[in-house]
Design a protein around this motif. Structure first.
Motif, PDB file in Angstrom:
ATOM      1  N   ALA A 135       0.806  -1.215   0.000  1.00 19.35           N
ATOM      2  CA  ALA A 135       0.000   0.000   0.000  1.00 19.35           C
ATOM      3  C   ALA A 135       0.847   1.276   0.000  1.00 19.35           C
ATOM      4  N   VAL A 136       2.151   1.167   0.190  1.00 19.39           N
ATOM      5  CA  VAL A 136       3.013   2.343   0.265  1.00 19.39           C
ATOM      6  C   VAL A 136       3.285   2.867  -1.144  1.00 19.39           C
ATOM      7  N   GLN A 137       2.969   4.152  -1.352  1.00 15.73           N
ATOM      8  CA  GLN A 137       3.270   4.808  -2.627  1.00 15.73           C
ATOM      9  C   GLN A 137       4.737   5.227  -2.612  1.00 15.73           C
ATOM     10  N   LEU A 138       5.419   5.071  -3.744  1.00 16.98           N
ATOM     11  CA  LEU A 138       6.864   5.279  -3.769  1.00 16.98           C
ATOM     12  C   LEU A 138       7.305   6.177  -4.915  1.00 16.98           C
ATOM     13  N   ALA A 139       8.441   6.849  -4.686  1.00 14.48           N
ATOM     14  CA  ALA A 139       9.105   7.615  -5.739  1.00 14.48           C
ATOM     15  C   ALA A 139      10.605   7.570  -5.481  1.00 14.48           C
ATOM     16  N   PHE A 140      11.351   7.480  -6.568  1.00 15.12           N
ATOM     17  CA  PHE A 140      12.805   7.610  -6.489  1.00 15.12           C
ATOM     18  C   PHE A 140      13.167   9.079  -6.627  1.00 15.12           C
ATOM     19  N   LEU A 141      14.127   9.537  -5.842  1.00 19.16           N
ATOM     20  CA  LEU A 141      14.732  10.858  -5.991  1.00 19.16           C
ATOM     21  C   LEU A 141      16.225  10.623  -5.930  1.00 19.16           C
ATOM     22  N   SER A 142      16.898  10.763  -7.084  1.00 18.94           N
ATOM     23  CA  SER A 142      18.292  10.350  -7.136  1.00 18.94           C
ATOM     24  C   SER A 142      19.110  11.195  -8.100  1.00 18.94           C
ATOM     25  N   ALA A 143      20.405  11.274  -7.816  1.00 15.74           N
ATOM     26  CA  ALA A 143      21.348  11.895  -8.737  1.00 15.74           C
ATOM     27  C   ALA A 143      21.768  10.902  -9.820  1.00 15.74           C
ATOM     28  N   ASN A 144      21.438   9.620  -9.632  1.00 16.59           N
ATOM     29  CA  ASN A 144      21.759   8.589 -10.621  1.00 16.59           C
ATOM     30  C   ASN A 144      20.691   8.633 -11.708  1.00 16.59           C
ATOM     31  N   ILE A 145      20.959   9.416 -12.751  1.00 18.20           N
ATOM     32  CA  ILE A 145      19.941   9.654 -13.773  1.00 18.20           C
ATOM     33  C   ILE A 145      20.176   8.832 -15.047  1.00 18.20           C
ATOM     34  N   GLN A 146      20.930   7.765 -14.913  1.00 17.58           N
ATOM     35  CA  GLN A 146      21.171   6.905 -16.071  1.00 17.58           C
ATOM     36  C   GLN A 146      19.841   6.344 -16.582  1.00 17.58           C
ATOM     37  N   GLN A 147      19.757   6.155 -17.872  1.00 10.67           N
ATOM     38  CA  GLN A 147      18.526   5.648 -18.480  1.00 10.67           C
ATOM     39  C   GLN A 147      18.137   4.285 -17.904  1.00 10.67           C
ATOM     40  N   GLY A 148      19.127   3.471 -17.578  1.00 12.61           N
ATOM     41  CA  GLY A 148      18.843   2.167 -16.992  1.00 12.61           C
ATOM     42  C   GLY A 148      18.088   2.282 -15.674  1.00 12.61           C
ATOM     43  N   LYS A 184       8.989  -0.875 -12.385  1.00 10.29           N
ATOM     44  CA  LYS A 184       8.428  -1.084 -11.047  1.00 10.29           C
ATOM     45  C   LYS A 184       7.232  -0.162 -10.784  1.00 10.29           C
ATOM     46  N   ASN A 185       6.868   0.633 -11.809  1.00 10.65           N
ATOM     47  CA  ASN A 185       5.740   1.554 -11.720  1.00 10.65           C
ATOM     48  C   ASN A 185       5.945   2.593 -10.612  1.00 10.65           C
ATOM     49  N   ILE A 186       7.157   3.131 -10.583  1.00  4.77           N
ATOM     50  CA  ILE A 186       7.537   4.113  -9.572  1.00  4.77           C
ATOM     51  C   ILE A 186       8.000   5.387 -10.273  1.00  4.77           C
ATOM     52  N   GLY A 187       7.567   6.526  -9.758  1.00  2.94           N
ATOM     53  CA  GLY A 187       8.028   7.791 -10.309  1.00  2.94           C
ATOM     54  C   GLY A 187       9.522   7.964 -10.101  1.00  2.94           C
ATOM     55  N   PHE A 188      10.166   8.569 -11.079  1.00  2.00           N
ATOM     56  CA  PHE A 188      11.607   8.831 -10.992  1.00  2.00           C
ATOM     57  C   PHE A 188      11.814  10.332 -11.106  1.00  2.00           C
ATOM     58  N   PHE A 189      12.459  10.909 -10.099  1.00  2.00           N
ATOM     59  CA  PHE A 189      12.718  12.340 -10.070  1.00  2.00           C
ATOM     60  C   PHE A 189      14.203  12.537  -9.819  1.00  2.00           C
ATOM     61  N   SER A 190      14.799  13.477 -10.558  1.00  2.00           N
ATOM     62  CA  SER A 190      16.245  13.641 -10.456  1.00  2.00           C
ATOM     63  C   SER A 190      16.616  14.798  -9.532  1.00  2.00           C
ATOM     64  N   LYS A 191      17.733  14.602  -8.847  1.00  2.00           N
ATOM     65  CA  LYS A 191      18.322  15.661  -8.047  1.00  2.00           C
ATOM     66  C   LYS A 191      19.020  16.618  -8.999  1.00  2.00           C
TER      67      LYS A 191
END
Length: 119
Positions: A76-89, A97-104
């Motif tokens: 039930a936990v909604q998740l998002a990545f926030l990372s400086a690792n912005i590689q396409q992979g 994984k159906n998770i939002g990806f946001f870059s630093k």
């Protein structure tokens, strides 16, 4: 019932910045911090977490592995990545994984976009 957001990042400065922005815009949210994946699991085991902002590159349990554990055990936990690792992979893995990806870097606009993605 108040909502609880978990911030997981090995950088204390990053956690502090994220927390400050959220507190200004969403003072209704309860915010818990963890500096690594093991700490995040300990928080999750206590229950009550609704959302998580997760860094990818952390010592020990990586953000990817942490997301796998959360999706398996705390669905039930909604998740998002926030990372400086912005590689396409990394972006592709987040999408799989159906998770939002946001870059630093961390900005008010980015944090507000994450909160909006949670609904």
């Amino acid at each position: 019932m108040s909502l609880t957001l978990l911030i997981v990042d090995d950088s204390r400065l990053s956690r502090t910045m994220i927390k400050h922005i959220i507190q200004v815009h969403r003072p209704d949210l309860n915010i818990i911090e963890a500096e690594d994946g093991a700490g995040a699991i300990a928080v999750l085991e206590q229950g009550g977490v609704n959302m998580g902002i997760i860094d990818i590159n952390m010592p020990g349990l990586s953000g990817i592995d942490l997301i796998d554990a959360i999706q398996e055990n705390y669905t039930a936990v909604q998740l998002a990545f926030l990372s400086a690792n912005i590689q396409q992979g990394m972006r592709d893995r987040a999408r799989e994984k159906n998770i939002g990806f946001f870059s630093k870097p961390i900005t008010e606009q980015t944090i507000l976009a994450i909160l909006k993605s949670f609904g």
